[in-house]
Design a protein around this motif. Structure first.
Motif, mmCIF file in Angstrom:
data_model
loop_
_atom_site.group_PDB
_atom_site.id
_atom_site.type_symbol
_atom_site.label_atom_id
_atom_site.label_comp_id
_atom_site.label_asym_id
_atom_site.label_seq_id
_atom_site.Cartn_x
_atom_site.Cartn_y
_atom_site.Cartn_z
ATOM 1 N N ILE A 132 4.339 9.659 -7.749
ATOM 2 C CA ILE A 132 5.406 9.898 -8.726
ATOM 3 C C ILE A 132 4.822 10.050 -10.130
ATOM 4 C CG2 ILE A 132 7.445 8.917 -9.832
ATOM 5 C CD1 ILE A 132 8.070 7.519 -7.184
ATOM 6 N N VAL A 133 3.907 9.164 -10.493
ATOM 7 C CA VAL A 133 3.278 9.248 -11.815
ATOM 8 C C VAL A 133 2.644 10.623 -12.021
ATOM 9 C CG1 VAL A 133 1.329 8.422 -13.185
ATOM 10 C CG2 VAL A 133 2.890 6.783 -12.144
ATOM 11 N N SER A 134 1.963 11.103 -10.997
ATOM 12 C CA SER A 134 1.267 12.383 -11.113
ATOM 13 C C SER A 134 2.223 13.570 -11.136
ATOM 14 C CB SER A 134 0.287 12.542 -9.949
ATOM 15 O OG SER A 134 -0.627 11.472 -9.903
ATOM 16 N N THR A 135 3.390 13.414 -10.516
ATOM 17 C CA THR A 135 4.307 14.543 -10.343
ATOM 18 C C THR A 135 5.469 14.527 -11.336
ATOM 19 O OG1 THR A 135 3.791 14.382 -7.984
ATOM 20 C CG2 THR A 135 5.578 15.848 -8.576
ATOM 21 N N ALA A 136 5.712 13.396 -11.997
ATOM 22 C CA ALA A 136 6.833 13.303 -12.934
ATOM 23 C C ALA A 136 6.680 14.228 -14.135
ATOM 24 C CB ALA A 136 7.003 11.861 -13.410
ATOM 25 N N THR A 137 5.518 14.854 -14.261
ATOM 26 C CA THR A 137 5.335 15.854 -15.318
ATOM 27 C C THR A 137 6.301 17.027 -15.161
ATOM 28 O OG1 THR A 137 3.563 16.820 -13.982
ATOM 29 C CG2 THR A 137 2.908 15.290 -15.708
ATOM 30 N N ILE A 138 6.867 17.206 -13.950
ATOM 31 C CA ILE A 138 7.791 18.324 -13.730
ATOM 32 C C ILE A 138 9.052 18.186 -14.566
ATOM 33 C CG2 ILE A 138 6.944 18.738 -11.390
ATOM 34 C CD1 ILE A 138 9.492 17.364 -10.348
ATOM 35 N N ALA A 139 9.353 16.966 -15.042
ATOM 36 C CA ALA A 139 10.546 16.771 -15.871
ATOM 37 C C ALA A 139 10.498 17.643 -17.118
ATOM 38 C CB ALA A 139 10.689 15.302 -16.256
ATOM 39 N N ALA A 140 9.290 17.911 -17.604
ATOM 40 C CA ALA A 140 9.164 18.722 -18.806
ATOM 41 C C ALA A 140 9.565 20.176 -18.579
ATOM 42 C CB ALA A 140 7.716 18.661 -19.318
ATOM 43 N N TYR A 141 9.505 20.641 -17.335
ATOM 44 C CA TYR A 141 9.891 22.024 -17.043
ATOM 45 C C TYR A 141 11.376 22.255 -17.265
ATOM 46 C CZ TYR A 141 5.413 23.372 -14.972
ATOM 47 O OH TYR A 141 4.090 23.690 -14.774
ATOM 48 N N ALA A 182 -3.822 2.920 -14.120
ATOM 49 C CA ALA A 182 -3.162 1.667 -14.478
ATOM 50 C C ALA A 182 -2.194 1.224 -13.387
ATOM 51 C CB ALA A 182 -2.425 1.828 -15.813
ATOM 52 N N THR A 183 -1.541 2.197 -12.738
ATOM 53 C CA THR A 183 -0.635 1.881 -11.634
ATOM 54 C C THR A 183 -1.395 1.270 -10.466
ATOM 55 O OG1 THR A 183 0.832 3.698 -12.288
ATOM 56 C CG2 THR A 183 1.065 2.853 -10.044
ATOM 57 N N GLY A 195 0.819 -1.211 0.000
ATOM 58 C CA GLY A 195 0.000 0.000 0.000
ATOM 59 C C GLY A 195 0.851 1.259 0.000
ATOM 60 N N GLY A 196 1.936 1.254 0.783
ATOM 61 C CA GLY A 196 2.842 2.393 0.781
ATOM 62 C C GLY A 196 3.528 2.577 -0.558
ATOM 63 N N LEU A 197 3.954 1.474 -1.171
ATOM 64 C CA LEU A 197 4.577 1.545 -2.496
ATOM 65 C C LEU A 197 3.583 2.039 -3.536
ATOM 66 C CD1 LEU A 197 6.616 -1.793 -2.441
ATOM 67 C CD2 LEU A 197 7.574 0.516 -2.510
ATOM 68 N N ARG A 198 2.340 1.595 -3.414
ATOM 69 C CA ARG A 198 1.305 2.036 -4.358
ATOM 70 C C ARG A 198 1.081 3.539 -4.254
ATOM 71 N NH1 ARG A 198 -3.045 -0.692 -2.412
ATOM 72 N NH2 ARG A 198 -3.547 1.098 -1.112
ATOM 73 N N THR A 199 0.980 4.037 -3.032
ATOM 74 C CA THR A 199 0.789 5.474 -2.840
ATOM 75 C C THR A 199 1.953 6.257 -3.424
ATOM 76 O OG1 THR A 199 -0.471 5.100 -0.809
ATOM 77 C CG2 THR A 199 0.500 7.288 -1.102
ATOM 78 N N LEU A 235 -2.214 -2.248 -11.405
ATOM 79 C CA LEU A 235 -1.028 -3.102 -11.361
ATOM 80 C C LEU A 235 -0.709 -3.534 -9.931
ATOM 81 C CD1 LEU A 235 1.467 -4.389 -12.692
ATOM 82 C CD2 LEU A 235 2.631 -2.188 -12.426
ATOM 83 N N PHE A 236 -0.776 -2.601 -8.984
ATOM 84 C CA PHE A 236 -0.479 -2.948 -7.594
ATOM 85 C C PHE A 236 -1.562 -3.848 -7.008
ATOM 86 C CE2 PHE A 236 2.811 0.265 -7.703
ATOM 87 C CZ PHE A 236 3.726 -0.226 -6.793
ATOM 88 N N TRP A 237 -2.796 -3.678 -7.454
ATOM 89 C CA TRP A 237 -3.849 -4.597 -7.023
ATOM 90 C C TRP A 237 -3.529 -6.009 -7.482
ATOM 91 C CZ3 TRP A 237 -7.156 -7.768 -9.796
ATOM 92 C CH2 TRP A 237 -8.186 -8.373 -9.059
ATOM 93 N N ALA A 238 -3.086 -6.153 -8.748
ATOM 94 C CA ALA A 238 -2.744 -7.473 -9.282
ATOM 95 C C ALA A 238 -1.535 -8.058 -8.560
ATOM 96 C CB ALA A 238 -2.476 -7.376 -10.784
ATOM 97 N N VAL A 239 -0.531 -7.223 -8.290
ATOM 98 C CA VAL A 239 0.653 -7.693 -7.566
ATOM 99 C C VAL A 239 0.268 -8.172 -6.174
ATOM 100 C CG1 VAL A 239 2.840 -6.956 -6.519
ATOM 101 C CG2 VAL A 239 2.300 -6.292 -8.866
#
Length: 222
Positions: A157-166, A201-202, A148-152, A205-209
């Motif tokens: 990260i998925v939501s925030t990795a958009t900062i790479a474009a800056y 999708a993430t 659960g911690g890894l999923r959070t 994926l964690f639900w399946a894992v």
């Protein structure tokens, strides 16, 4: 046009599915950034959370670290590191790892602390080493909460990795940043939709894992 029209126009445009700025390329870049940051955060948070949870010490310190990590502004840290270190992947990775470590660290600590002490005491009575107790007794029992911690962390990260474009990197944030600059709202909506879809999708994926990695007995008692 409404948001649905913008999204439909973006995904129906064949030009968005090919080349260096195509959806497959940007999606692969975003996933790579996410996996790199998550791996680094897990390498820090999991061992520290497991050890401190096993020995029952450092809970207040972990809470302080988690609070400090959540309070740091991710974009501000990105700008500061870029001005200090220059353009590169390091200024992108550091804010993402700082964002992801607290949920992994605190959840792992709490998960280990919540393990039933009876099997732990029995393992000690059998002469098992402390490391084996952590890995073979406590971790399997704590695995649902640890995941659960890894999923959070992964969703953040998925939501925030958009900062790479800056700072001139790729990823799905490229559509949002470029679309705002060009006033191309099809790109903005398309990029935001892709980020939201990847976050969902993430979660899946964690639900399946969790279904595969966690034993049925532990799942029923969780």
């Amino acid at each position: 046009m409404n948001i649905l029209d913008f999204a439909r126009a973006f995904f129906s445009d064949g030009a968005h599915w090919h080349g260096y700025d195509g959806i497959p390329t940007r999606l692969a870049e975003h996933i790579r950034y996410t996996l790199q940051a998550l791996a680094l955060a897990a390498a820090i948070g999991l061992p520290v959370g497991l050890v401190t949870g096993h020995y029952g010490r450092g809970g207040n310190v972990l809470a302080l670290i988690a609070t400090a990590g959540r309070a740091l502004p991710t974009f501000g840290l990105l700008v500061l590191l870029t001005m200090t270190l220059g353009f590169g992947m390091l200024p992108v990775m550091v804010p993402l790892v700082v964002l992801a470590v607290p949920p992994i660290l605190v959840t792992t600590y709490e998960a280990v602390r919540s393990v039933d002490p009876a099997p732990v005491d029995a393992a000690r009575g059998m002469g098992m080493r402390e490391r084996d107790i952590m890995l073979r007794v406590e971790l399997p029992e704590a695995l649902p909460l640890v995941l659960g911690g890894l999923r959070t962390a992964a969703v953040q990260i998925v939501s925030t990795a958009t900062i790479a474009a800056y700072v001139s990197f790729g990823g799905l944030g490229r559509y949002i940043i470029d679309g705002l600059y060009q006033r191309d709202y099809e790109k903005v909506v398309g990029g935001a939709t892709l980020v939201a879809g990847l976050a969902l999708a993430t979660l899946a994926l964690f639900w399946a894992v969790g279904r595969l990695a966690v034993s049925p007995g532990v799942r029923r008692s969780a």
